[in-house]
Design an enzyme around this catalytic site. Sequence first.
Site, PDB file in Angstrom:
ATOM      1  CG  ASP A  96     -21.404  27.268   3.012  1.00 31.36           C
ATOM      2  OD1 ASP A  96     -21.879  28.099   3.796  1.00 31.36           O
ATOM      3  OD2 ASP A  96     -20.186  27.060   2.899  1.00 31.36           O
TER       4      ASP A  96
ATOM      5  NE  ARG B 230     -19.990  24.300   0.035  1.00 31.02           N
ATOM      6  CZ  ARG B 230     -19.628  25.446  -0.503  1.00 31.02           C
ATOM      7  NH1 ARG B 230     -19.373  25.514  -1.804  1.00 31.02           N
ATOM      8  NH2 ARG B 230     -19.505  26.523   0.227  1.00 31.02           N
TER       9      ARG B 230
ATOM     10  NE  ARG C  11     -23.401  32.793  -1.771  1.00 29.58           N
ATOM     11  CZ  ARG C  11     -22.311  32.992  -1.023  1.00 29.58           C
ATOM     12  NH1 ARG C  11     -21.269  33.649  -1.516  1.00 29.58           N
ATOM     13  NH2 ARG C  11     -22.280  32.565   0.232  1.00 29.58           N
TER      14      ARG C  11
ATOM     15  CE  LYS D  97     -24.043  31.836   3.683  1.00 31.28           C
ATOM     16  NZ  LYS D  97     -23.328  30.556   3.497  1.00 31.28           N
ATOM     17  CG  HIS D  98     -21.458  36.688   4.082  1.00 29.39           C
ATOM     18  ND1 HIS D  98     -22.367  36.587   3.029  1.00 29.39           N
ATOM     19  CD2 HIS D  98     -20.765  35.516   4.081  1.00 29.39           C
ATOM     20  CE1 HIS D  98     -22.205  35.425   2.414  1.00 29.39           C
ATOM     21  NE2 HIS D  98     -21.245  34.745   3.024  1.00 29.39           N
TER      22      HIS D  98
ATOM     23  CG  HIS E  43     -13.873  33.631  -1.817  1.00 36.85           C
ATOM     24  ND1 HIS E  43     -15.104  34.144  -2.114  1.00 36.85           N
ATOM     25  CD2 HIS E  43     -14.078  32.508  -1.090  1.00 36.85           C
ATOM     26  CE1 HIS E  43     -16.033  33.362  -1.583  1.00 36.85           C
ATOM     27  NE2 HIS E  43     -15.437  32.372  -0.962  1.00 36.85           N
TER      28      HIS E  43
ATOM     29  CG  ASP F 175     -17.108  34.097   5.016  1.00 39.46           C
ATOM     30  OD1 ASP F 175     -17.211  32.879   4.781  1.00 39.46           O
ATOM     31  OD2 ASP F 175     -17.375  34.970   4.178  1.00 39.46           O
TER      32      ASP F 175
END
Length: 538
Positions: free
Chosen positions: A103, A111, A172, A202-203, A215, A288
Amino acid sequence: MKMIESKGDILDAKKLSLKQKVGQLFMPAVFINDSEEEVQKMEALIRAANIGALCFFHSRASAATNFEGKKKIIHNDNSYARLVSLIERYQTAAPYPLLIAIDAEWGLAMRIENTPQYPYAIGLGAIQDQEGILIELGKKIGEDCKNVGIHWNLSPVADINNNPNNPVIGYRSFGDDKTKVYRKAQAFIDGMTSVGILNSLKHFPGHGDTATDSHLGLPVINKSKAEFLENEIYPFKKLIDKGVDSVMVGHLQVPALDDSGNPATTSRTIIDGLLRNQLGFEGVIISDALNMHAVSKKYTTKGSLEAKAFDAGMDMMCFSEHPVEGIDEILKTATPERIQESFERVWHLKRKAMASNPTKFTKSKLDYNELNTELARFSITEYYGNESQLDLIKSDSFLNLSIGKCIGNYFSTAIELNYNAQHHYIDVDNLEEIKKALYKSDNAVLALFPPAAKPKDQFEIKPELLEFIRDIVQKKNMLIYLFGNPYVSDILGLNGKSNVVFAYQCFESFQKVAFEHFSDKLEAKGKLPVQLKFLNKP
């Protein structure tokens, strides 16, 4: 790329057994800061299960596994070198070359420490009619990916963010206008494609209008099918028609699209019916993260979630925690013909990535700092509800205030040096002292650096500081420069007569551009990419 090319003829799929073909449909998560023991376990899994792809995360503490935020995230200055090393090791272990994914919505910095970070999508959403600069951004991020051996950037976000309380999309997303979201996503994709990096929308079918973090739980979006097709699906449909490599399906329940109770991840109606048949998407459909609580808590038998998603039409199982069991379950429940369909899609994508020749591409014209500066200049946005009061600030002595920390406060320091206005940094421990200083002037400039981009806990602004801001907004002639998510403005006690400049990021390049604007050397060309509540107040 050398590691991949040395693996032999990627075009030869004849030697793979049916079980090996299923293994190619799995993308486990790998972690840059894993222990040597965990790395060796992954190498063994790659060899034994013929794993087809990997998705890199910083660490187990920062990935989707850390739902409750109890694991401490350890900073690692050597993450970049570690990433390069691990990619080489995992490619060496693979019977067939791996697709390496990450990502990188705002660059590898999402990351990896000490790598270029670019603006969040919400700031890019403020840019008007400058698709060329977004193509350069996509190209630059693509180049950064390619340089470390990453083929697949799981971006852009094509969700329309029309819920200010969205805990997982928000900043985002490019904004709440479906046409602008589509155009900006297309420019970003064009940039990445131009340097040979794969993309993923996405998504699907649209994660924007929810206040639930997938999540942690399963978001339910109660909109009519007509509304969904008209708005949320629009960017996906337009981009699919243009041509994209993959679409990521989110963990969402949309009763109007599928009244069975299934999340989109395991919904044949949504994946095979809507995405594949109605929208005509022929590329790879990727899930996902399958460890997310929205779906993982529903399917407790190891491998059952992977098999259910595959049965619904999924091609690639991202962040599968049980790939061995998932492979076995798919072999038990799926036909060879169905397995071959997904395998051919994934294999085609892999061939495309491996055929990418870096020498054929034209590099970005701008370096990292130049690009961020241009993005800052095109995005900075002003909202002046009482513009007549602005001249009073610079014509008289004014208070130079800041709340929150960034890596250096260039903006407030530059004001102090150029306007003879002492900088007062405000925190809980000096609030009383600052309140006394406020008597010196009725005018103030506040640089606000919110600690978080997500709305949880009031963007993590301390309650005492938030109360202080709300108070001085009512009592002083204020000009606020907001270096963060524009939705922060809705909790500051502002109204339609407030004066705010939205600078979106706290990077030094964005602060320098903000100071240019404050000094009347730069015209603000950006427009708010989302609707704000305070603008509707009297």
